[in-house]
Design a protein around this motif. Sequence first.
Motif, PDB file in Angstrom:
ATOM      1  N   ASN A 287       9.900  11.659  -9.809  1.00  0.00           N
ATOM      2  CA  ASN A 287       9.315  11.079 -11.155  1.00  0.00           C
ATOM      3  C   ASN A 287       9.524   9.383 -11.233  1.00  0.00           C
ATOM      4  OD1 ASN A 287      12.381  11.086 -10.874  1.00  0.00           O
ATOM      5  ND2 ASN A 287      12.434  11.057 -13.060  1.00  0.00           N
ATOM      6  N   GLU A 288       9.153   9.021 -10.070  1.00  0.00           N
ATOM      7  CA  GLU A 288       9.159   7.197 -10.500  1.00  0.00           C
ATOM      8  C   GLU A 288       7.410   6.968  -9.859  1.00  0.00           C
ATOM      9  OE1 GLU A 288      12.927   5.203  -9.797  1.00  0.00           O
ATOM     10  OE2 GLU A 288      12.955   6.811  -8.131  1.00  0.00           O
ATOM     11  N   VAL A 289       6.979   5.998 -10.651  1.00  0.00           N
ATOM     12  CA  VAL A 289       5.856   5.382 -10.225  1.00  0.00           C
ATOM     13  C   VAL A 289       6.015   3.880 -10.041  1.00  0.00           C
ATOM     14  CG1 VAL A 289       3.320   5.230 -10.770  1.00  0.00           C
ATOM     15  CG2 VAL A 289       4.693   7.205 -11.333  1.00  0.00           C
ATOM     16  N   PHE A 290       5.534   3.199  -8.841  1.00  0.00           N
ATOM     17  CA  PHE A 290       5.436   1.868  -8.276  1.00  0.00           C
ATOM     18  C   PHE A 290       4.049   1.615  -8.223  1.00  0.00           C
ATOM     19  CE2 PHE A 290       9.704   3.308  -7.482  1.00  0.00           C
ATOM     20  CZ  PHE A 290      10.528   2.258  -7.680  1.00  0.00           C
ATOM     21  N   VAL A 291       3.691   0.733  -9.181  1.00  0.00           N
ATOM     22  CA  VAL A 291       2.293   0.453  -9.008  1.00  0.00           C
ATOM     23  C   VAL A 291       1.802  -0.949  -9.335  1.00  0.00           C
ATOM     24  CG1 VAL A 291       1.765   1.038 -11.439  1.00  0.00           C
ATOM     25  CG2 VAL A 291      -0.027   1.168  -9.893  1.00  0.00           C
ATOM     26  N   GLU A 292       1.095  -1.634  -8.535  1.00  0.00           N
ATOM     27  CA  GLU A 292       0.765  -3.038  -8.792  1.00  0.00           C
ATOM     28  C   GLU A 292      -0.606  -3.112  -9.528  1.00  0.00           C
ATOM     29  OE1 GLU A 292       0.085  -4.869  -4.964  1.00  0.00           O
ATOM     30  OE2 GLU A 292       2.353  -4.464  -4.420  1.00  0.00           O
ATOM     31  N   LEU A 293      -0.504  -3.649 -10.694  1.00  0.00           N
ATOM     32  CA  LEU A 293      -1.590  -3.852 -11.591  1.00  0.00           C
ATOM     33  C   LEU A 293      -1.922  -5.259 -12.020  1.00  0.00           C
ATOM     34  CD1 LEU A 293      -0.030  -1.538 -14.271  1.00  0.00           C
ATOM     35  CD2 LEU A 293      -2.062  -0.996 -12.820  1.00  0.00           C
ATOM     36  N   PRO A 294      -2.918  -5.654 -12.302  1.00  0.00           N
ATOM     37  CA  PRO A 294      -3.469  -7.106 -12.889  1.00  0.00           C
ATOM     38  C   PRO A 294      -2.629  -7.551 -13.682  1.00  0.00           C
ATOM     39  CG  PRO A 294      -5.391  -5.626 -12.418  1.00  0.00           C
ATOM     40  CD  PRO A 294      -4.201  -4.815 -12.532  1.00  0.00           C
ATOM     41  N   GLU A 295      -2.083  -8.953 -13.641  1.00  0.00           N
ATOM     42  CA  GLU A 295      -1.486  -9.474 -14.651  1.00  0.00           C
ATOM     43  C   GLU A 295      -1.895  -9.351 -16.323  1.00  0.00           C
ATOM     44  OE1 GLU A 295       1.708 -11.349 -16.523  1.00  0.00           O
ATOM     45  OE2 GLU A 295       1.591 -10.901 -14.329  1.00  0.00           O
ATOM     46  N   PRO A 296      -3.339  -9.171 -16.581  1.00  0.00           N
ATOM     47  CA  PRO A 296      -3.640  -8.920 -17.984  1.00  0.00           C
ATOM     48  C   PRO A 296      -3.221  -7.672 -18.108  1.00  0.00           C
ATOM     49  CG  PRO A 296      -5.240 -10.289 -16.695  1.00  0.00           C
ATOM     50  CD  PRO A 296      -4.381  -9.667 -15.641  1.00  0.00           C
ATOM     51  N   VAL A 297      -3.613  -6.833 -17.506  1.00  0.00           N
ATOM     52  CA  VAL A 297      -3.173  -5.328 -17.881  1.00  0.00           C
ATOM     53  C   VAL A 297      -1.469  -5.138 -18.140  1.00  0.00           C
ATOM     54  CG1 VAL A 297      -2.887  -2.782 -17.096  1.00  0.00           C
ATOM     55  CG2 VAL A 297      -4.973  -4.521 -16.503  1.00  0.00           C
ATOM     56  N   ILE A 298      -0.901  -5.762 -17.150  1.00  0.00           N
ATOM     57  CA  ILE A 298       0.660  -5.651 -17.385  1.00  0.00           C
ATOM     58  C   ILE A 298       1.146  -6.194 -18.884  1.00  0.00           C
ATOM     59  CG2 ILE A 298       2.999  -6.317 -16.633  1.00  0.00           C
ATOM     60  CD1 ILE A 298       2.017  -6.405 -13.956  1.00  0.00           C
ATOM     61  N   ARG A 299       0.416  -7.590 -19.304  1.00  0.00           N
ATOM     62  CA  ARG A 299       0.731  -8.279 -20.319  1.00  0.00           C
ATOM     63  C   ARG A 299       0.135  -7.545 -21.605  1.00  0.00           C
ATOM     64  NH1 ARG A 299      -1.055 -13.143 -17.957  1.00  0.00           N
ATOM     65  NH2 ARG A 299      -2.812 -12.903 -19.039  1.00  0.00           N
ATOM     66  N   GLY A 300      -0.699  -6.618 -21.342  1.00  0.00           N
ATOM     67  CA  GLY A 300      -1.611  -6.098 -22.506  1.00  0.00           C
ATOM     68  C   GLY A 300      -0.704  -4.875 -22.805  1.00  0.00           C
ATOM     69  N   LEU A 301      -0.322  -4.115 -21.669  1.00  0.00           N
ATOM     70  CA  LEU A 301       0.675  -2.970 -22.078  1.00  0.00           C
ATOM     71  C   LEU A 301       1.806  -3.242 -22.692  1.00  0.00           C
ATOM     72  CD1 LEU A 301       0.122  -0.925 -18.531  1.00  0.00           C
ATOM     73  CD2 LEU A 301      -0.836  -0.403 -20.945  1.00  0.00           C
ATOM     74  N   ILE A 302       2.650  -4.429 -22.231  1.00  0.00           N
ATOM     75  CA  ILE A 302       3.713  -4.844 -23.025  1.00  0.00           C
ATOM     76  C   ILE A 302       3.401  -5.228 -24.415  1.00  0.00           C
ATOM     77  CG2 ILE A 302       5.392  -6.722 -23.015  1.00  0.00           C
ATOM     78  CD1 ILE A 302       5.374  -6.820 -19.843  1.00  0.00           C
TER      79      ILE A 302
END
Length: 352
Positions: A287-302
Motif C-alpha cells: 500500500n505504498e507508492v514511491f514515484v518520481e514526478l516533475p517538480e511542477p506536478v509535485i508543486r501543483g498537487l500540493i
Amino acid sequence: MNFCSDNVTGASPEIIRALDAASRGALAAYGDDEITERLRRRFSEVFERDVAVFPVATGTAANSLALATLTPPYGVVYGHRDAHIHVDECGAPEFFTGGAKLVALDGWHGKIAPEDLDSVVAVGGKGVVHHSQPASVSLTQASEAGTVYKMDEIAAIAEICRRHGLALHMDGARFANAVVSLNRSPADLTWRSGVDVLSFGATKNGALAAEAVVFFDKTKAGDFAFRRKRGGHLFSKMRFLSAQLDAYLQDELWLRNARHANAMASRLADGLAALPGATLRHPVEANEVFVELPEPVIRGLIADGFRFYRWTSDTSLCVRLVTAFDTEAAAAEALLAAAERHCCRAADATRR
C-alpha cells in the motif's frame, strides 16, 4: 486527500464498536480477562498452531521488546538500512536490548538479499570476545519500500539464520498488506518459512492503537512478560488492546482492510506510471507508492491540497503516497486527474 501515511487514518467502525462493548462491566485486569483469552485462541487459529501472544500499544514497543528477548546486550541485530528499527525508533531497540548493536545492510527495493546477509554474518566475529556477537535478524514485511518478501526469500534468510544460530524476527507493521498481496496464509509467511517472532501490526490498518508480539514457539517467549511490564506495556485494562485485535481478526476484517488499501495503491501506481516524466522507484506490492514526478506536478498537487511526503528530502522529486483501509476511490482518482492536468500544463509551458 491525505496520502502521507496509513497512520493519519481513523479506526474501523468494527473496532470502535468492539471497544464500546469492552467498556461495559468489570473484567479482570492485566490480561486475565475473557477478551484477552479469546484473542489468544483466535491468534492460534489464524496461524494454525498454538502461539504465545502479547498485546502492546505501539510498533516500536513490539519490535524493541521482541528483539530484546532474542538478543543479548552484547549481540548484533541485522536489518535493512531503511528498516524502521534503524531509522525511525529513536534508539529504542538498542535501549530495550541493553545496548545490542544494530547492523544495517543494503538491499534492492527495501529487502535484504540472503547472500549479502550470509557474507556479513560469516565475518561477524562469532565467538571472538572482542566483537559483538551475531544474534538475530529482523525483516520488515511489507518493506519500507512497499515491497514484500516472497515465501522462498523468507525461507532462504531463515536457513542462513539457522546455520549461524540466529533468531529471525519479522516487523509486520504492514503484515496484512503482505498476506493479501502474496495470497499466502499467515502461517506460510511466518513460522512455516522459519520466522521465530512476529511483531503483528494493526494500528496502520484500522486499529486505534494495538499491536501484538507473536511467538511461534512458546518456549522462546522466555522473559518477554517481564520485559513488557518493565517497559510499560502491560496495560492494567488490557481488554481494550485485546478487543481491538480481536475485532481486527474477526471475519477477516484485517485482510479486507488491507486488500482495499493495496487496491488503491495499485490504482495510483498504474495511473501515475502512465504520465510523462513519471517513474516508479519500487515495485508496488502493498500500500505504498514511491514515484518520481516533475517538480511542477509535485508543486501543483500540493497547491491543490493533496498531502504526501517528498522522499527523502524537501527538494526530492520522489514522493511517497500511502493508501489505507479507508482511502476513497474518489480521492485516488482526484489525485490522478490533478497529476495529469499538471503534467499537461508543464508540457504546454515547455513548448512555449
